[in-house]
Design a protein around this motif. Structure first.
Motif, mmCIF file in Angstrom:
data_model
loop_
_atom_site.group_PDB
_atom_site.id
_atom_site.type_symbol
_atom_site.label_atom_id
_atom_site.label_comp_id
_atom_site.label_asym_id
_atom_site.label_seq_id
_atom_site.Cartn_x
_atom_site.Cartn_y
_atom_site.Cartn_z
ATOM 1 N N ASP A 76 0.857 -1.184 0.000
ATOM 2 C CA ASP A 76 0.000 0.000 0.000
ATOM 3 C C ASP A 76 0.896 1.238 0.000
ATOM 4 O O ASP A 76 1.681 1.437 0.944
ATOM 5 N N PRO A 77 0.813 2.072 -1.023
ATOM 6 C CA PRO A 77 1.738 3.209 -1.118
ATOM 7 C C PRO A 77 1.487 4.298 -0.069
ATOM 8 O O PRO A 77 2.332 5.175 0.105
ATOM 9 N N LYS A 78 0.357 4.238 0.630
ATOM 10 C CA LYS A 78 0.080 5.228 1.666
ATOM 11 C C LYS A 78 0.495 4.732 3.051
ATOM 12 O O LYS A 78 1.173 5.426 3.808
ATOM 13 N N SER A 79 0.082 3.509 3.383
ATOM 14 C CA SER A 79 0.372 2.985 4.720
ATOM 15 C C SER A 79 1.674 2.193 4.776
ATOM 16 O O SER A 79 2.173 1.881 5.845
ATOM 17 N N ASN A 80 2.197 1.822 3.594
ATOM 18 C CA ASN A 80 3.392 0.979 3.486
ATOM 19 C C ASN A 80 3.159 -0.441 4.014
ATOM 20 O O ASN A 80 4.120 -1.177 4.233
ATOM 21 N N ALA A 128 -1.841 17.049 -15.873
ATOM 22 C CA ALA A 128 -0.704 17.815 -15.341
ATOM 23 C C ALA A 128 -0.099 17.166 -14.093
ATOM 24 O O ALA A 128 1.116 17.237 -13.869
ATOM 25 N N THR A 129 -0.935 16.534 -13.280
ATOM 26 C CA THR A 129 -0.437 15.917 -12.045
ATOM 27 C C THR A 129 -0.288 14.406 -12.158
ATOM 28 O O THR A 129 0.353 13.781 -11.314
ATOM 29 N N GLY A 130 -0.887 13.827 -13.203
ATOM 30 C CA GLY A 130 -0.832 12.377 -13.355
ATOM 31 C C GLY A 130 -1.893 11.685 -12.528
ATOM 32 O O GLY A 130 -2.588 12.312 -11.712
ATOM 33 N N ALA A 131 -2.017 10.375 -12.703
ATOM 34 C CA ALA A 131 -3.030 9.610 -11.970
ATOM 35 C C ALA A 131 -2.668 8.133 -11.974
ATOM 36 O O ALA A 131 -1.855 7.679 -12.785
ATOM 37 N N ALA A 160 3.799 9.174 -7.780
ATOM 38 C CA ALA A 160 5.062 9.183 -7.029
ATOM 39 C C ALA A 160 5.020 8.184 -5.875
ATOM 40 O O ALA A 160 6.016 7.490 -5.599
ATOM 41 N N ASP A 161 3.865 8.092 -5.195
ATOM 42 C CA ASP A 161 3.720 7.138 -4.088
ATOM 43 C C ASP A 161 3.909 5.704 -4.584
ATOM 44 O O ASP A 161 4.612 4.894 -3.956
#
Length: 318
Positions: A76-80, A128-131, A160-161
């Motif tokens: 999980d890219p947020k909680s790792n 512009a920010t990607g998704a 990026a995450d």
């Protein structure tokens, strides 16, 4: 009299054939192809390949630029925290053009369009920010559909995450690989369209209506001088075999007429060492003439080489 009777029969057969042809000509344009629902295959292809593959102003020299990455996400890219099982996500980094289904949701078909917009929030995605996208499952008016989910909007997962927690071996450059497939003219000899014939037994099941929504070009191919490749990733998933085949097809198929694609390795191998092509070919000639027992080893490709993208695309064809 016999000749006149045959003339009448022939005229009637011709009239039926002409009438059938005219019906097809007049009725087919009235079919609304855009109303055909996208299959899961179509959604996956759109997200893995991106906006379009072939000549466009984003990549005029067909170098595989402006393409998404396919990531087998295990963390999980947020909680790792580790995920229960790997999840395929499609990373569109800043500036990468979105596929047709995201830009024009109506081509996804009824149910898929509504779910993708209302629950998947694909219209919130910003170039512009990607998704980060994924293919999810949902219910619309009592029916189950696959739809596109914008994970950046629903879970806060940014490109990026995802790339921070992704390992290089879990990343596929299949989108750029399709550009290589088109640029190198692979479709001159290979098709991506098994037919409703004995192809079933050799090359796998033919595609279904809705498998091509949003895909451009389809790269069906025009003439089959070599095997169909639509399901080649299921028939042969060996990356090592693919490397030998592309570096020099005669390493695995002595009578192959396929050209070498060793130049897609670039100048350096995976360890950063310069590839000595002249030395390799001299050793290969010695092997072919029986002067050495084993062929020279194929150099491992660099992570940013064009051949990696092409092999990733081949392995994605399942």
């Amino acid at each position: 009299m016999a000749g006149f009777r045959e003339y009448k029969i022939g005229s009637r057969i011709f009239a039926v054939a002409l009438g059938g042809s005219m019906c097809i000509t007049l009725l087919l344009p009235s079919i609304n192809i855009a109303a055909v629902s996208s299959t899961e295959v179509a959604l996956t292809k759109q997200l893995s390949v991106g906006h379009e593959t072939g000549f466009n102003l984003d990549d005029p020299f067909l170098q595989g630029k402006n393409k998404p990455l396919v990531v087998a996400l295990k963390t999980d890219p947020k909680s790792n925290n580790p995920l229960g099982e790997a999840v395929s996500v499609y990373v569109y980094q800043s500036g990468t053009s979105f596929p047709a289904g995201v830009l024009h949701p109506r081509i996804l078909g009824e149910g898929i369009q509504q779910l993708s917009v209302e629950q998947g929030h694909i219209t919130d995605a910003q170039k512009a920010t990607g998704a980060v996208f994924a293919v999810s499952k949902g219910s619309y008016q009592g029916k189950q559909y696959n739809y596109i989910e914008n994970l950046t909007a629903t879970k806060g997962w940014t490109p990026a995450d995802v790339m921070r927690v992704a390992k290089d071996e879990d990343v596929s450059h299949a989108g750029a690989g399709k550009t290589m497939f088109v640029r190198e003219g692979c479709w001159w000899c290979h098709t991506l369209l098994p037919e409703q014939t004995q192809d079933w037994q050799v090359f796998g099941a033919p595609p279904m209506l809705g498998d091509f929504n949003g895909e451009s070009p389809t790269a069906f191919g025009s003439d089959r001088k070599a095997p169909d490749l639509m399901h080649v990733g299921s028939r042969n998933s060996s990356k090592e075999w693919m490397m030998m085949h592309f570096f020099n097809p005669r390493l695995v198929q002595p009578h192959s007429i396929m050209p070498r694609f060793d130049y897609l390795w670039g100048e350096k191998d995976a360890s950063g060492q310069k590839i000595d092509y002249d030395k390799w070919r001299a050793e290969y000639n010695d092997y072919r003439e029986g002067k050495r027992v084993t062929p020279p080893e194929v150099p491992s490709y660099a992570s940013d080489s064009e051949i990696r993208s092409l092999i990733d695309f081949m392995l994605s064809l399942k």
